[in-house]
Design an enzyme around this catalytic site. Structure first.
Site, PDB file in Angstrom:
ATOM      1  N   LYS A  53     -45.671  15.503 -26.317  1.00 23.17           N
ATOM      2  CA  LYS A  53     -46.561  14.392 -27.238  1.00 23.17           C
ATOM      3  C   LYS A  53     -47.218  15.204 -28.161  1.00 23.17           C
ATOM      4  O   LYS A  53     -47.599  14.479 -29.290  1.00 23.17           O
ATOM      5  CB  LYS A  53     -47.734  13.745 -26.064  1.00 23.17           C
ATOM      6  CG  LYS A  53     -47.055  12.944 -25.099  1.00 23.17           C
ATOM      7  CD  LYS A  53     -47.682  12.469 -23.856  1.00 23.17           C
ATOM      8  CE  LYS A  53     -46.857  11.540 -22.942  1.00 23.17           C
ATOM      9  NZ  LYS A  53     -47.739  11.363 -21.615  1.00 23.17           N
ATOM     10  N   GLN A  97     -53.301  12.603 -19.341  1.00 18.16           N
ATOM     11  CA  GLN A  97     -52.083  12.853 -18.670  1.00 18.16           C
ATOM     12  C   GLN A  97     -52.199  12.682 -17.129  1.00 18.16           C
ATOM     13  O   GLN A  97     -53.229  13.129 -16.550  1.00 18.16           O
ATOM     14  CB  GLN A  97     -51.423  14.102 -18.686  1.00 18.16           C
ATOM     15  CG  GLN A  97     -50.199  14.477 -18.256  1.00 18.16           C
ATOM     16  CD  GLN A  97     -49.087  13.352 -18.982  1.00 18.16           C
ATOM     17  OE1 GLN A  97     -49.122  13.422 -20.073  1.00 18.16           O
ATOM     18  NE2 GLN A  97     -48.113  12.816 -18.038  1.00 18.16           N
ATOM     19  N   ASP A 120     -52.999   4.774 -25.105  1.00 20.01           N
ATOM     20  CA  ASP A 120     -51.912   4.645 -23.713  1.00 20.01           C
ATOM     21  C   ASP A 120     -52.178   2.992 -23.403  1.00 20.01           C
ATOM     22  O   ASP A 120     -51.212   2.595 -22.738  1.00 20.01           O
ATOM     23  CB  ASP A 120     -52.562   5.257 -22.552  1.00 20.01           C
ATOM     24  CG  ASP A 120     -51.582   6.291 -22.325  1.00 20.01           C
ATOM     25  OD1 ASP A 120     -50.542   6.387 -22.917  1.00 20.01           O
ATOM     26  OD2 ASP A 120     -51.778   7.215 -21.536  1.00 20.01           O
TER      27      ASP A 120
END
Ligand code: NAD
Length: 294
Positions: A53, A97, A120
């Site tokens: 990412k 994460q 997200d």
């Protein structure tokens, strides 16, 4: 005739090129989009994802901040890191994460992220906006990416029966919510199947678009698929493979070899949904930065 492959790598590349162009325009206006990726602990799979990412963000010309915290980090410490990122003007997107260590409640952490930086799309404010069809929130990356895959491969969704297997908060539920919305990339009649669904096959056989996010290797076989259906395989499962060096290989939730003989279009694993997830994260981050200029 075997199904046409939906090439997630190629479509993701296109999305990332568009994102890089938008990032360039922002930089020209004095705003460099910034993404913070926070990882707690040293899970090797999470480390691979967070590195990918961060690399994608840099490739798109963004500022990338990789925050690595020790496995014994307390919830209070993580929350104060989130607070600091929430107010950091260089950071437009914050990603935590998952999974987090047992001492930290993921829902508490997600709720602490400023919804305007929740790239997200997991914060309840963004989930709610997606459900009611408001377009100024963030949509979680995997379902958003699947919708782009369908659009870019010319799948006409209105009026189609879309069956989603799986009802997790990160894939199944938002996917179903997206496909039922009133717009030209959705307008489907949606069925959601899960562990308690009786006679799964009777539902999957009715699907014009079948989206599988169960996390069970090859549970969807050719006899479960309507001829001509579009099949999207979200699953990533490691299975034993004597022929590979590592002794394992990655497979989806769909039995690719048999289902491709029945479907009209299908995503491979790897190279289907996976690359889109990161591309949509980049897209959400650049949009978060654009929104600061409005
Ligand atoms: P999850 O375990 O949270 O949810 C799985 C869902 O599938 C559950 O709702 C469960 O009820 C349902 N399910 C399980 N077995 C079933 C069965 N036999 N019949 C019907 N329903 C069944 O998983 P998740 O986080 O939603 O992820 C699903 C899969 O997608 C995993 O393999 C995951 O690794 C993968 N994934 C891939 C990406 C990507 O970018 N490629 C992103 C997210 C998740």
């Amino acid at each position: 005739m075997p199904a046409e492959l939906i090439d997630g790598r190629a479509i993701a590349k296109k999305v990332r090129a568009e994102v890089a162009e938008r990032a360039r325009k922002l930089v020209a206006r004095g705003v460099r989009p910034g993404l913070a990726v926070v990882m707690v602990g040293d899970d090797p799979a999470s480390a691979v994802y967070t590195t990918a990412k961060a690399k994608a963000a840099e490739e798109a010309g963004m500022y990338s901040l990789n925050v690595r915290l020790p496995a014994d980090t307390s919830q209070a410490d993580l929350l104060s890191r989130v607070d600091a990122l929430n107010t950091d003007p260089k950071i437009h997107g914050i990603l935590i994460q998952m999974p987090l260590p047992a001492q930290i409640d993921p829902d508490t952490v997600i709720r602490r992220i400023n919804p305007a930086k929740d790239v997200d799309g997991f914060h309840p404010v963004n989930v709610g906006k997606m459900l009611i069809g408001e377009r100024d929130g963030f949509i979680s990356c995997t379902p958003a990416g699947i919708q782009v895959l369908l659009k870019e491969s010319g799948v006409k969704t209105p009026g189609k029966n879309c069956v989603v297997i799986g009802r997790s908060n990160i894939v199944g539920k938002p996917m179903a919510a997206l496909m039922m919305q009133n717009n030209e990339n959705a307008n489907c009649t949606v069925t959601v199947c899960h562990r308690h669904t009786a006679d799964l096959k009777s539902h999957t056989r009715a699907a014009d678009i079948l989206i599988v996010a169960a996390g069970r290797a090859r549970i969807v076989t050719a006899d479960m698929v309507k001829p001509g259906a579009v099949v999207i395989d979200v699953g990533t499962n490691r299975v034993a493979d004597a022929r590979s060096k590592s002794g394992t290989k990655l497979v989806g939730d769909v039995d690719f070899e048999s289902v491709r003989e029945v479907a009209s279009k299908i995503t491979p694993v790897p190279g289907g949904v996976g690359p889109m997830t990161i591309a949509m994260l980049m897209s959400n981050t650049v949009r978060a930065a654009e929104m600061t200029l409005r």
